[in-house]
Design a protein around this motif. Structure first.
Motif, mmCIF file in Angstrom:
data_model
loop_
_atom_site.group_PDB
_atom_site.id
_atom_site.type_symbol
_atom_site.label_atom_id
_atom_site.label_comp_id
_atom_site.label_asym_id
_atom_site.label_seq_id
_atom_site.Cartn_x
_atom_site.Cartn_y
_atom_site.Cartn_z
ATOM 1 N N PHE A 169 -63.284 5.783 -12.089
ATOM 2 C CA PHE A 169 -63.452 6.772 -13.150
ATOM 3 C C PHE A 169 -64.712 7.587 -12.885
ATOM 4 O O PHE A 169 -65.757 7.038 -12.526
ATOM 5 C CB PHE A 169 -63.590 6.095 -14.517
ATOM 6 C CG PHE A 169 -62.286 5.786 -15.184
ATOM 7 C CD1 PHE A 169 -61.734 6.636 -16.130
ATOM 8 C CD2 PHE A 169 -61.586 4.621 -14.862
ATOM 9 C CE1 PHE A 169 -60.527 6.348 -16.743
ATOM 10 C CE2 PHE A 169 -60.378 4.329 -15.464
ATOM 11 C CZ PHE A 169 -59.845 5.183 -16.414
ATOM 12 N N LEU A 170 -64.609 8.898 -13.052
ATOM 13 C CA LEU A 170 -65.788 9.754 -13.080
ATOM 14 C C LEU A 170 -66.311 9.736 -14.506
ATOM 15 O O LEU A 170 -65.599 10.075 -15.454
ATOM 16 C CB LEU A 170 -65.437 11.194 -12.681
ATOM 17 C CG LEU A 170 -64.702 11.410 -11.363
ATOM 18 C CD1 LEU A 170 -64.517 12.913 -11.105
ATOM 19 C CD2 LEU A 170 -65.433 10.767 -10.204
ATOM 20 N N MET A 171 -67.559 9.326 -14.675
ATOM 21 C CA MET A 171 -68.164 9.230 -16.005
ATOM 22 C C MET A 171 -69.243 10.317 -16.149
ATOM 23 O O MET A 171 -70.297 10.250 -15.515
ATOM 24 C CB MET A 171 -68.779 7.842 -16.209
ATOM 25 C CG MET A 171 -67.806 6.696 -16.024
ATOM 26 S SD MET A 171 -66.439 6.673 -17.218
ATOM 27 C CE MET A 171 -67.338 6.374 -18.744
ATOM 28 N N PHE A 172 -68.936 11.329 -16.936
ATOM 29 C CA PHE A 172 -69.867 12.433 -17.153
ATOM 30 C C PHE A 172 -70.707 12.117 -18.392
ATOM 31 O O PHE A 172 -70.206 12.113 -19.516
ATOM 32 C CB PHE A 172 -69.105 13.740 -17.359
ATOM 33 C CG PHE A 172 -68.353 14.200 -16.143
ATOM 34 C CD1 PHE A 172 -68.971 14.971 -15.174
ATOM 35 C CD2 PHE A 172 -67.022 13.846 -15.958
ATOM 36 C CE1 PHE A 172 -68.278 15.401 -14.049
ATOM 37 C CE2 PHE A 172 -66.319 14.272 -14.840
ATOM 38 C CZ PHE A 172 -66.954 15.047 -13.882
ATOM 39 N N LEU A 173 -71.997 11.839 -18.182
ATOM 40 C CA LEU A 173 -72.896 11.429 -19.259
ATOM 41 C C LEU A 173 -73.663 12.626 -19.821
ATOM 42 O O LEU A 173 -73.983 13.582 -19.105
ATOM 43 C CB LEU A 173 -73.907 10.402 -18.733
ATOM 44 C CG LEU A 173 -73.323 9.145 -18.067
ATOM 45 C CD1 LEU A 173 -74.404 8.378 -17.345
ATOM 46 C CD2 LEU A 173 -72.654 8.273 -19.108
ATOM 47 N N LYS A 174 -73.965 12.527 -21.095
ATOM 48 C CA LYS A 174 -74.784 13.575 -21.716
ATOM 49 C C LYS A 174 -76.225 13.512 -21.212
ATOM 50 O O LYS A 174 -76.895 14.537 -21.104
ATOM 51 C CB LYS A 174 -74.739 13.431 -23.241
ATOM 52 C CG LYS A 174 -73.362 13.726 -23.827
ATOM 53 C CD LYS A 174 -73.336 13.516 -25.340
ATOM 54 C CE LYS A 174 -71.955 13.824 -25.903
ATOM 55 N NZ LYS A 174 -71.876 13.559 -27.365
ATOM 56 N N GLN A 193 -67.863 5.405 -22.636
ATOM 57 C CA GLN A 193 -67.124 6.562 -23.144
ATOM 58 C C GLN A 193 -67.310 6.724 -24.653
ATOM 59 O O GLN A 193 -67.596 7.823 -25.146
ATOM 60 C CB GLN A 193 -65.635 6.397 -22.813
ATOM 61 C CG GLN A 193 -64.745 7.553 -23.265
ATOM 62 C CD GLN A 193 -63.274 7.264 -22.989
ATOM 63 O OE1 GLN A 193 -62.847 6.103 -22.990
ATOM 64 N NE2 GLN A 193 -62.500 8.298 -22.741
ATOM 65 N N ARG A 194 -67.197 5.627 -25.387
ATOM 66 C CA ARG A 194 -67.241 5.707 -26.849
ATOM 67 C C ARG A 194 -68.663 5.728 -27.407
ATOM 68 O O ARG A 194 -68.976 6.511 -28.298
ATOM 69 C CB ARG A 194 -66.476 4.513 -27.444
ATOM 70 C CG ARG A 194 -65.008 4.481 -27.068
ATOM 71 C CD ARG A 194 -64.245 5.693 -27.537
ATOM 72 N NE ARG A 194 -62.856 5.656 -27.096
ATOM 73 C CZ ARG A 194 -61.964 6.604 -27.349
ATOM 74 N NH1 ARG A 194 -62.336 7.682 -28.024
ATOM 75 N NH2 ARG A 194 -60.734 6.499 -26.919
ATOM 76 N N LEU A 195 -69.521 4.858 -26.904
ATOM 77 C CA LEU A 195 -70.863 4.730 -27.486
ATOM 78 C C LEU A 195 -71.841 5.782 -26.960
ATOM 79 O O LEU A 195 -72.729 6.222 -27.691
ATOM 80 C CB LEU A 195 -71.419 3.327 -27.214
ATOM 81 C CG LEU A 195 -70.618 2.158 -27.792
ATOM 82 C CD1 LEU A 195 -71.317 0.840 -27.498
ATOM 83 C CD2 LEU A 195 -70.406 2.322 -29.288
ATOM 84 N N ALA A 196 -71.668 6.189 -25.699
ATOM 85 C CA ALA A 196 -72.574 7.192 -25.127
ATOM 86 C C ALA A 196 -71.967 8.591 -25.149
ATOM 87 O O ALA A 196 -72.618 9.548 -24.733
ATOM 88 C CB ALA A 196 -72.936 6.803 -23.689
ATOM 89 N N GLY A 197 -70.721 8.688 -25.625
ATOM 90 C CA GLY A 197 -70.077 9.994 -25.682
ATOM 91 C C GLY A 197 -69.802 10.582 -24.311
ATOM 92 O O GLY A 197 -69.751 11.800 -24.139
ATOM 93 N N ALA A 198 -69.611 9.712 -23.314
ATOM 94 C CA ALA A 198 -69.338 10.192 -21.954
ATOM 95 C C ALA A 198 -67.902 10.666 -21.842
ATOM 96 O O ALA A 198 -67.002 10.157 -22.532
ATOM 97 C CB ALA A 198 -69.600 9.082 -20.943
ATOM 98 N N GLN A 199 -67.678 11.642 -20.965
ATOM 99 C CA GLN A 199 -66.315 12.050 -20.648
ATOM 100 C C GLN A 199 -65.856 11.229 -19.458
ATOM 101 O O GLN A 199 -66.510 11.215 -18.409
ATOM 102 C CB GLN A 199 -66.231 13.539 -20.307
ATOM 103 C CG GLN A 199 -64.802 13.986 -20.016
ATOM 104 C CD GLN A 199 -64.691 15.448 -19.640
ATOM 105 O OE1 GLN A 199 -65.662 16.190 -19.708
ATOM 106 N NE2 GLN A 199 -63.512 15.877 -19.231
ATOM 107 N N ALA A 200 -64.734 10.523 -19.625
ATOM 108 C CA ALA A 200 -64.189 9.685 -18.554
ATOM 109 C C ALA A 200 -62.986 10.377 -17.940
ATOM 110 O O ALA A 200 -62.019 10.687 -18.641
ATOM 111 C CB ALA A 200 -63.790 8.320 -19.111
ATOM 112 N N VAL A 201 -63.033 10.623 -16.637
ATOM 113 C CA VAL A 201 -61.922 11.265 -15.932
ATOM 114 C C VAL A 201 -61.354 10.262 -14.944
ATOM 115 O O VAL A 201 -62.031 9.801 -14.033
ATOM 116 C CB VAL A 201 -62.389 12.541 -15.205
ATOM 117 C CG1 VAL A 201 -61.230 13.147 -14.408
ATOM 118 C CG2 VAL A 201 -62.941 13.560 -16.194
ATOM 119 N N GLY A 202 -60.085 9.919 -15.106
ATOM 120 C CA GLY A 202 -59.442 8.956 -14.229
ATOM 121 C C GLY A 202 -58.321 8.228 -14.955
ATOM 122 O O GLY A 202 -57.925 8.631 -16.042
#
Length: 338
Positions: free
Chosen positions: A154-159, A288-297
């Motif tokens: 998964f690509l995890m895009f963090l704020k 994804q849920r707690l840090a508001g990251a966008q998960a791509v995969g």
């Protein structure tokens, strides 16, 4: 997401042929229409041409006629693909009669097109289970050289841009292998590094995660990660990798300085390899849920050509992004094969 735009731009610059076996599914058609309008990839739709044209008209789609449409029941290469399937699988009990039936299955047909060199990658799963998508991929396309297991990143895009590569972390395995052996975990690490190069365009810095950092705890589960790190270094001597590391030591400089001084990876990791599927899956969902990251995969890796599986709850945008990602995987695989 600048990186996602970069991925799309790279795909446009080197168009790959991506086959969509679920060619009559609404979200797939809508994504294909947008991909064709934007010039992201050369799209191959599997399905009846009349039905696809009628559906496209009913949805108000304007670009579907730019796609290559292959009717699984009637096309010029049907016999050649059936023979290819028979040749590939005859030692596993495949007969010409079975091959003639299976070649009409869009998921088998898509993989046969890749194997024959008529397509560069495949995206499916909006209507089919992961098992149904993976089965023909493993039987026909098979795994990449030196790799025996498929995994999912998964690509995890963090704020928070201070982590990973400007806020991007790549997590694996979060989708496929429940409890990999040390050898399989090493393969997952090497595969994820390749995914990071091909899709992100970044220099992978791989952290092999555990509940221990450099011997702070003793357990057979820690031993597995230590051994996997050693094996990954043997597989890819130039790979920047370290382990075992706790998650905070892997991504936080201050913690890394205390727990793993001298490590070139600790505190700087952009690839996190988890010891088991349950850990990886839980971790990505929590981030994804707690840090508001966008998960791509999940981005499936370890297959000899890109075959990516969608969630059946996927959106049009999910399909669009996964086609662009598959295109980048195909570009990377071709470059590394030269």
């Amino acid at each position: 997401m600048d990186l996602l735009q970069d991925i799309i731009t790279r795909a446009k610059a080197n168009k790959q042929r991506i086959v969509l076996p679920e060619g009559t599914e609404e979200r797939t058609l809508r994504a294909a229409d947008k991909l064709l309008a934007d010039g992201v990839a050369s799209i191959i739709l599997i399905g009846n041409k009349t039905e696809i044209s009628q559906l496209a008209a009913s949805y108000g789609l304007k670009n579907i006629d730019l796609a290559t449409i292959v009717d699984p029941l009637n096309h010029e290469k049907k016999e050649a693909y059936a023979d290819l399937l028979f040749q590939l699988r005859q030692k596993k009990g495949m007969t010409p009669e079975k091959a003639a039936v299976l070649v009409e299955n869009p998921l088998y047909l898509g993989c046969l097109m890749i194997k024959a060199g008529d397509a560069d990658g495949e995206i499916a799963g909006a209507q089919n289970t992961t098992g149904d998508v993976l089965r023909p991929a493993l039987q026909i396309v098979k795994t990449a050289p030196g790799i025996s297991c498929v995994s999912g990143a998964f690509l995890m895009f963090l704020k928070d841009k201070s982590y990973g590569d400007n806020g991007l972390l790549v997590f694996a395995d979060c989708a496929v292998m429940p409890n990999p052996t040390a050898a399989e975990l090493a393969q997952i690490a090497v595969s994820t590094a390749q995914t990071t190069r091909d899709i992100v365009g970044a220099d992978p810095k791989v952290a092999m995660l555990s509940f221990s950092t450099k011997g702070s705890a003793s357990h057979e589960m820690v031993d597995k990660v230590v051994e996997a790190t050693r094996l990954a270094k043997e597989m890819a001597p130039d790979l920047k990798i370290d382990g075992e590391l706790q998650a905070d030591a892997a991504i936080v400089d201050v913690v890394a300085a205390q727990k793993a001084p001298g490590s070139e990876i600790a505190g700087k990791a952009n690839v996190l390899v988890f010891p088991t599927l349950e850990v990886g899956n839980i971790a990505y969902k929590l981030v994804q849920r707690l840090a508001g990251a966008q998960a791509v995969g999940p981005i499936l890796q370890g297959i000899a050509a890109p075959v990516n599986d969608l969630s059946r709850g996927c959106s049009v945008d999910d399909i669009y992004k996964m086609v662009a990602i598959a295109a980048n995987q195909a570009i990377g695989l071709k470059a590394s094969a030269k």
